[in-house]
Design a protein around this motif. Structure first.
Motif: not given
Length: 88
Positions: A7, A75, A71-73, A11-15, A26
């Motif tokens: 996270r 990592t 696109s929020g890539c 957030l699980d999908h941090p955009l 984690w």
């Protein structure tokens, strides 16, 4: 073993995070009692190196200035250090 439940800023999908120092969290895999160290590496080259700590919540980013990624890539990947082993 590989940590799970990665996270960023809770957030699980941090955009669209608007902070200069996002915080990483984690969970340990099932059956793993604790960790002795961690290492976080990001796609922009930031690397904490091995940090002797059992912390896995809200570890602040302390690398070069972040830029928006297409696109929020962006990592990141936590590990337990150079050996890649979690203490059970």
């Amino acid at each position: 073993m590989i940590p799970c439940g990665l996270r960023v800023e809770h957030l699980d999908h941090p955009l669209g995070i608007h902070t200069a120092a996002p915080r990483f969290s984690w969970r340990l895999p099932e059956g793993v009692a604790r960790q002795e160290a961690y290492r976080i590496r990001t796609s922009n080259g930031w690397d904490t190196g091995r940090v002797d700590s059992d912390r896995s919540l809200l570890i602040a980013y302390d690398g070069p200035e972040l830029r928006s990624a297409p696109s929020g890539c962006g990592t990141w990947r936590p590990t337990s250090g150079p050996t890649g082993r979690w203490r059970t």
